[in-house]
Design a protein around this motif. Sequence first.
Motif: not given
Length: 227
Positions: A199-219
């Motif tokens: 899945e490709e995510l759009p350009l975002m800050t590293k902090r926003q990307a971190a939030d996206e990563i932990i959402t997926r990790a928690s799933a």
Amino acid sequence: LAVLNRSEILSGEHVLITAGGTREPIDPVRFIGNRSSGAFGFALAEACRDAAAQVSLVYAPSSRTPPSGVELIEVETAQEMYEAVESLFASATMLICAAAVADYRPSTVANHKLKKNQAPLECIELVETTDILAKMSAQKENRIVIGFAAETDHLLEHARAKLIRKGCDAIVANDVSRPDSGFGSDTTVIHWISACGSEELPLMTKRQAADEIITRASALRSKAAHN
Ligand code: CTP
Ligand code: CA
């Protein structure tokens, strides 16, 4: 079923994170290093902390200041990082390997400063370091283990190969040849690669990307916990 909001998504989890670039000494004044700023690992530690996780951050220092409110374990070499991760892994429920770990270290470290005139140094003998991500993935049980792949070319191909080779649950791939996604940049374009695809995510800050990563990790973790 209650929907957890972001502020408690990792409640009850102990997340172990590696960050920064290791330094492999040649002599007391020189080392082999890399361009990692630690920014992504630090952003991940903040995101996990803000999502109510207990966080242990094993990091090789850079010019950036590590976050507050997390357990900080400062290391220098790949071997020290490996030993710190190994000792914390038993109590961790997730491991995120965001560090740029040296693949090789000098086979011997001089105990005095090498002088250029005394012994001309044409080459330095190197030996391989321990692959922390692969080693921990092999004993992960129901923990979630996530790796990174910073690439300059053939991003998805290399990242998919790493997912298989390392045996982790997911790889976060980023193209470090892009000025808006590389070392030292505050923004990133990431791809989330797991057994389910990429899945490709759009350009975002590293902090926003971190939030996206932990959402997926928690799933992934909820899935693992119910198996
Ligand atoms: N990694 C690790 N220990 C190592 C080397 C890498 O834990 N000794 C982890 C990194 O933290 C990252 C992932 O493995 O999460 C991928 O690192 P990378 O350097 O991209 O992979 P390598 O297998 O070393 O391949 P290469 O450097 O050849 O691209
Ligand atoms: Ca490497």
